[in-house]
Write a protein that holds these residues in place. Structure first.
Motif, mmCIF file in Angstrom:
data_model
loop_
_atom_site.group_PDB
_atom_site.id
_atom_site.type_symbol
_atom_site.label_atom_id
_atom_site.label_comp_id
_atom_site.label_asym_id
_atom_site.label_seq_id
_atom_site.Cartn_x
_atom_site.Cartn_y
_atom_site.Cartn_z
ATOM 1 N N ALA A 164 -3.621 -0.612 -4.361
ATOM 2 C CA ALA A 164 -4.914 -1.304 -4.840
ATOM 3 C C ALA A 164 -5.015 -2.508 -4.126
ATOM 4 O O ALA A 164 -6.072 -3.088 -3.598
ATOM 5 N N ALA A 165 -3.932 -3.544 -3.818
ATOM 6 C CA ALA A 165 -3.739 -4.577 -3.385
ATOM 7 C C ALA A 165 -4.516 -4.637 -1.802
ATOM 8 O O ALA A 165 -4.963 -5.679 -1.323
ATOM 9 N N LEU A 166 -4.296 -3.319 -1.295
ATOM 10 C CA LEU A 166 -4.513 -3.262 0.301
ATOM 11 C C LEU A 166 -6.262 -3.406 0.362
ATOM 12 O O LEU A 166 -6.479 -3.922 1.370
ATOM 13 N N LEU A 167 -6.850 -3.146 -0.757
ATOM 14 C CA LEU A 167 -8.406 -3.480 -0.763
ATOM 15 C C LEU A 167 -8.718 -4.889 -0.519
ATOM 16 O O LEU A 167 -9.638 -4.894 0.234
ATOM 17 N N MET A 168 -7.677 -5.490 -0.852
ATOM 18 C CA MET A 168 -8.074 -7.081 -0.887
ATOM 19 C C MET A 168 -7.592 -7.518 0.454
ATOM 20 O O MET A 168 -8.080 -8.422 1.265
ATOM 21 N N VAL B 218 -8.273 -12.585 -9.171
ATOM 22 C CA VAL B 218 -6.922 -13.513 -9.164
ATOM 23 C C VAL B 218 -7.096 -14.302 -8.012
ATOM 24 O O VAL B 218 -6.679 -15.259 -8.214
ATOM 25 N N CYS B 219 -7.047 -13.499 -6.980
ATOM 26 C CA CYS B 219 -6.916 -14.174 -5.707
ATOM 27 C C CYS B 219 -8.200 -14.962 -5.375
ATOM 28 O O CYS B 219 -7.800 -16.262 -4.766
ATOM 29 N N ILE B 220 -9.190 -14.818 -5.860
ATOM 30 C CA ILE B 220 -10.419 -15.771 -5.915
ATOM 31 C C ILE B 220 -10.066 -17.101 -6.555
ATOM 32 O O ILE B 220 -10.260 -18.181 -6.205
ATOM 33 N N ALA B 221 -9.521 -16.776 -7.835
ATOM 34 C CA ALA B 221 -9.174 -17.730 -8.761
ATOM 35 C C ALA B 221 -8.299 -18.955 -7.997
ATOM 36 O O ALA B 221 -8.340 -20.186 -7.957
ATOM 37 N N LEU B 222 -7.132 -18.186 -7.125
ATOM 38 C CA LEU B 222 -6.254 -18.990 -6.541
ATOM 39 C C LEU B 222 -6.929 -19.802 -5.358
ATOM 40 O O LEU B 222 -6.424 -20.855 -4.870
ATOM 41 N N GLN B 223 -7.739 -18.871 -4.564
ATOM 42 C CA GLN B 223 -8.536 -19.606 -3.551
ATOM 43 C C GLN B 223 -9.478 -20.999 -3.923
ATOM 44 O O GLN B 223 -9.164 -21.800 -3.251
ATOM 45 N N LEU B 224 -9.938 -20.636 -5.153
ATOM 46 C CA LEU B 224 -10.754 -21.892 -5.445
ATOM 47 C C LEU B 224 -9.698 -23.126 -5.698
ATOM 48 O O LEU B 224 -10.469 -24.004 -5.421
ATOM 49 N N VAL B 225 -8.639 -22.966 -6.285
ATOM 50 C CA VAL B 225 -7.832 -24.051 -6.315
ATOM 51 C C VAL B 225 -7.098 -24.547 -5.308
ATOM 52 O O VAL B 225 -7.157 -25.676 -5.219
ATOM 53 N N THR B 226 -6.373 -23.594 -4.722
ATOM 54 C CA THR B 226 -5.834 -24.187 -3.485
ATOM 55 C C THR B 226 -6.375 -24.244 -2.119
ATOM 56 O O THR B 226 -5.974 -24.836 -1.311
ATOM 57 N N HIS C 198 -7.317 -18.849 1.859
ATOM 58 C CA HIS C 198 -8.037 -17.678 1.558
ATOM 59 C C HIS C 198 -7.547 -16.402 0.777
ATOM 60 O O HIS C 198 -6.298 -16.080 0.738
ATOM 61 N N PHE C 199 -8.343 -15.801 0.142
ATOM 62 C CA PHE C 199 -8.074 -14.745 -0.969
ATOM 63 C C PHE C 199 -7.296 -13.689 -0.569
ATOM 64 O O PHE C 199 -6.253 -13.242 -1.291
ATOM 65 N N GLN C 200 -7.485 -13.423 0.911
ATOM 66 C CA GLN C 200 -6.804 -12.290 1.238
ATOM 67 C C GLN C 200 -5.215 -12.399 1.344
ATOM 68 O O GLN C 200 -4.282 -11.602 1.194
ATOM 69 N N TRP C 201 -4.748 -13.799 1.475
ATOM 70 C CA TRP C 201 -3.414 -14.088 1.612
ATOM 71 C C TRP C 201 -2.810 -13.739 0.451
ATOM 72 O O TRP C 201 -1.362 -13.583 0.212
#
Lengths: 116, 404, 119, 108
Positions: free
Chosen positions: B327-331, B102-110, B113-116
């Motif tokens: 689990a989110a901490l992994l990201m 999900v984070c990567i998808a958001l990074q692609l569009v916006t 960076h996915f970590q945020w």
């Protein structure tokens, strides 16, 4: 690559070349699609920067001779600058250079017997 | 009429629910690295998963007990603790990977960076579980999952050569890169035959209060739903093989996979990829997170249910609340989402045998499934899958070690 | 009745069908010249932990004594209260009035109710 | 008295998997199942099932279990041992012992 650490030095070199080729192709495809207005700026810039980093990373063992690798870095830097300044018309020449360098690397790979 | 509607809804749900970060990532890897060569793995995995999902639904509908309940009761807690611990560990990694998707998808569009995105995404997942009902999660989110059909449309647009596709149906081992090929094959099977699907599906059947009259719906949903779902995976593989493979692009980062649909659909292709990845992963993240709460609550006999108010099932709700943020901490710490995905899919293959063996016993136990026990075909598939899972488990461990 | 297959590790539900844990232990009383009598069902983390490993029992008991509901003893349900043994074990008591739900209630009061929407 | 009472209490779940030996010390197998019955208004233990086959029986997977084992080459799977409650001495729960020999048990 995932299986890198189990392999012989030749395989490792081959893998480094294949991965470099893969990232050059990525940069080229990204650049071309951006030129045609198919990609957002932020993504394009990030992907080009990532390609540049990956290529540097793969070339730690200097599998690619330095004139070619320097040319490559130069071209990618140019492309990133083009994207940052929204110069859709000037990126064409960088793309041409990149394609040229891609071919050089391909013949280099062929000489070393690396197959995709 | 309402049965027909239920079947249609169920199928749509499974298409959306079936596809997750693992299916997309492994199919993209396979297609970009090996062309059509790994199509057989998707087909094989689908056949196995259709049978097993049907069984876990049948078990729940007839016995009103979930798969986890039944394993604990029949095999005893001292056995159940093994699949429980394995499942929680794998769920943790997979949930991290889904959140990463999900984070990567958001990074692609916006471009951010996915970590945020990790914590906001975890919060959104938690909020839906906290406020929503099972029906909302199952139907609402999965309905959005239909955007993933874009991959199938793209497949038709690209007109792949049929003889080449057919050749991919037969398992072959390439002369080079064999270890990588096998690793991806194992990951594909791990991504498709996920234990969480069985636990989740049977828990869902109990939440929806299925009984024996739902067995037809169950069969249709399992067969058609999972079947259609895997068509999307095939679509991803074929598009990657047609678009990325000829260019020499080998996907080892999501940025590369994102180029897959631009050739066919232009700018909207890029958006479509991001939307597919984001929605599929978000839906799967909800399921994996719920699954963890299900298997834990059912292990100890706690009150559980997504349809209950959190205060009616406090321990159950606490589990998913804590788990999703962990689990989110992994990201947050910046784990590479694609590498995490491939790793956790191969790990899934390792824990498969221990999850599937109980099927053989439970699905033949008259006390649980009565007259609806397995026939010889179903038992045959279970035995085959167990054998396959053992081989995968044995192969996957050295491959992971080699993988470094 | 097969005690291990049909009773041990099965779901316990109270008289209102509320899930109140699982059968973690079965206590019998040995008698001279008469067959052992079933006396209690036990449900609780410490009983469960002892089955996995005796040392785990002490560890869980220590943990339980200093954290949360501080419920270290497992709940004993007299066998006379068992109404029905099917797939579930139904007992004739009120779950909320026993210590079986101690941690459920503790979490409800200390965590769930403090989160907005948990009321 | 109270102490005596306490020591006479036994946790069945801990008995599970314990190795049973006969009066001469020969091993019989492990306890896998305990059967109870209602007698004169109270529930009591009537017998213990011992041995690997008892597991298969406990999982009520007898048919598929034997079919599989035959497939794997096992010729004859003997059923588990059935030990009546009065033949098992549980004074040391860690080491349950038969009060007779295996031969005598089978003769029952």
């Amino acid at each position: 690559m995932l299986v890198a650490c189990s392999q012989s030095p030749q395989d490792k070199q081959g893998d480094a070349i294949t991965t470099t080729q893969s990232w050059i192709a990525t940069a080229r495809m990204t650049g071309e699609a951006w030129q045609q207005g198919k990609l957002p700026d932020a993504y394009t810039e990030q992907t080009l920067i990532k390609s540049q980093q990956k290529i540097v990373q793969q070339n730690r063992s200097k599998v690619i001779p330095s004139p070619l690798s320097e040319q490559l870095q130069q071209t990618l830097r140019q492309m990133i600058a083009d994207v940052q300044q929204h110069r859709r018309n000037t990126i064409a020449s960088s793309l041409e250079k990149l394609s040229n360098e891609q071919h050089q690397l391909e013949s280099l790979a062929k000489n070393r017997g690396v197959q995709r | 009429m309402s049965k027909l509607f239920e079947i249609a809804l169920g199928i749509i749900t499974s298409i959306g629910g079936f596809l997750d970060v693992g299916a997309i990532a492994t199919a993209a890897e396979a297609g970009s690295n090996f062309g059509f060569q790994l199509i057989w793995a998707i087909v094989l995995g689908t056949v196995c998963v259709v049978f097993l999902v049907e069984m876990s639904g049948r078990l729940a509908a007839v016995s009103k007990h979930t798969l986890a309940d039944a394993i604990r009761e029949r095999f005893g807690f001292n056995f159940y603790i093994l699949p429980l611990i394995a499942e929680v560990i794998v769920d943790f990694l997979v949930l991290g990977a889904e959140i990463g998707g999900v984070c990567i998808a958001l990074q692609l569009v916006t471009g951010v960076h996915f970590q945020w995105w990790a914590l906001p995404v975890a919060f959104a997942i938690w909020l839906l579980l906290w406020k929503g009902t099972f029906g909302l999660i199952e139907n609402g989110i999965s309905l959005l999952g239909l955007v993933t059909l874009g991959f199938v449309v793209a497949t038709f647009e690209l007109r792949p050569a049929l003889p080449a596709l057919a050749k991919g149906l037969l398992p072959t081992v390439p002369h080079q890169d064999t270890a990588h090929y096998l690793f991806i094959a194992v990951s594909i099977l791990g991504a498709l035959i996920s234990p969480y699907l069985f636990y989740f599906y049977s828990s869902g059947a109990v939440e929806d209060e299925w009984d024996e009259s739902d067995l037809g719906v169950n069969r249709a949903v399992a067969g058609l739903g999972m079947g259609f779902g895997s068509i999307v995976s095939l679509g991803v593989l074929i598009v990657a093989a047609q678009v990325l493979h000829p260019q020499g692009i080998q996907v080892d980062s999501y940025e590369q996979a994102a180029l897959m649909l631009t050739q066919t659909f232009g700018y909207w292709g890029f958006i479509l990829f991001a939307a597919s990845l984001g929605i599929a992963c978000f839906g799967a993240a909800l399921e994996v997170n719920l699954d963890t709460a299900y298997v834990t609550a059912q292990a100890f006999g706690w009150n559980w249910g997504e349809n209950l108010h959190p205060k009616q099932a406090a321990r159950f709700s606490s589990v998913y609340t804590v788990f999703v943020f962990l689990a989110a901490l992994l990201m947050v710490i910046g784990t590479d989402p694609l590498q995490l995905t491939l790793f956790s899919m191969a790990l899934t293959a390792v824990i498969l045998p221990i999850t599937i063996i109980p099927f053989l016993v439970l699905m033949n136990d008259p006390e649980y499934v009565g007259q609806h026990h397995n026939g010889w075909i179903s038992n045959g598939v279970v035995i085959f899958t167990i054998a396959l899972a053992f081989i995968l488990a044995i192969v996957a461990i050295p491959l992971e070690i080699i993988g470094g | 009745m097969d005690l291990i297959r049909d009773v041990l590790d099965n779901q316990i539900v109270d008289r209102n069908q509320r899930k109140m844990g699982k059968v973690d232990g079965i206590v019998v009383k040995l008698r001279d010249d008469r067959p052992p009598r079933l006396t209690y069902l036990e449900t609780g983390a410490t009983t469960l932990a002892r089955r996995l490993h005796p040392r785990l029992h002490d560890w869980v008991a220590n943990l339980a004594s200093c954290w949360g509901a501080k419920q270290t003893k497992s709940l004993r349900i007299p066998w006379e209260k068992v109404r029905n043994v099917g797939i579930d074990v139904e007992v004739d008591i009120e779950a909320e009035q026993t210590s079986a739900l101690a941690y459920e209630i503790w979490l409800r009061e200390h965590l769930i109710k403090r989160i907005p929407g948990g009321q | 008295m109270l102490d005596h009472e306490m020591s006479r209490e036994l946790h069945l779940e801990l008995l599970l998997g314990k190795l049973v030996t006969d009066s001469r010390g020969d091993r019989l197998g492990r306890i896998e199942e305990v059967r109870a019955e209602e007698q004169a208004g109270e529930w009591v233990i009537v017998e213990y099932l011992v041995g690997f086959a008892a597991i298969v029986e406990r999982l009520s997977a007898w048919n598929i279990g034997t079919a599989l084992l035959q497939l794997l080459g096992a010729r004859k799977l003997h059923h588990g041992h059935c030990v009546p409650w009065h033949k098992l001495d549980l004074s040391d729960p860690e080491h349950p012992r038969l009060t007779c020999t295996i031969a005598e048990l089978q003769g029952l």
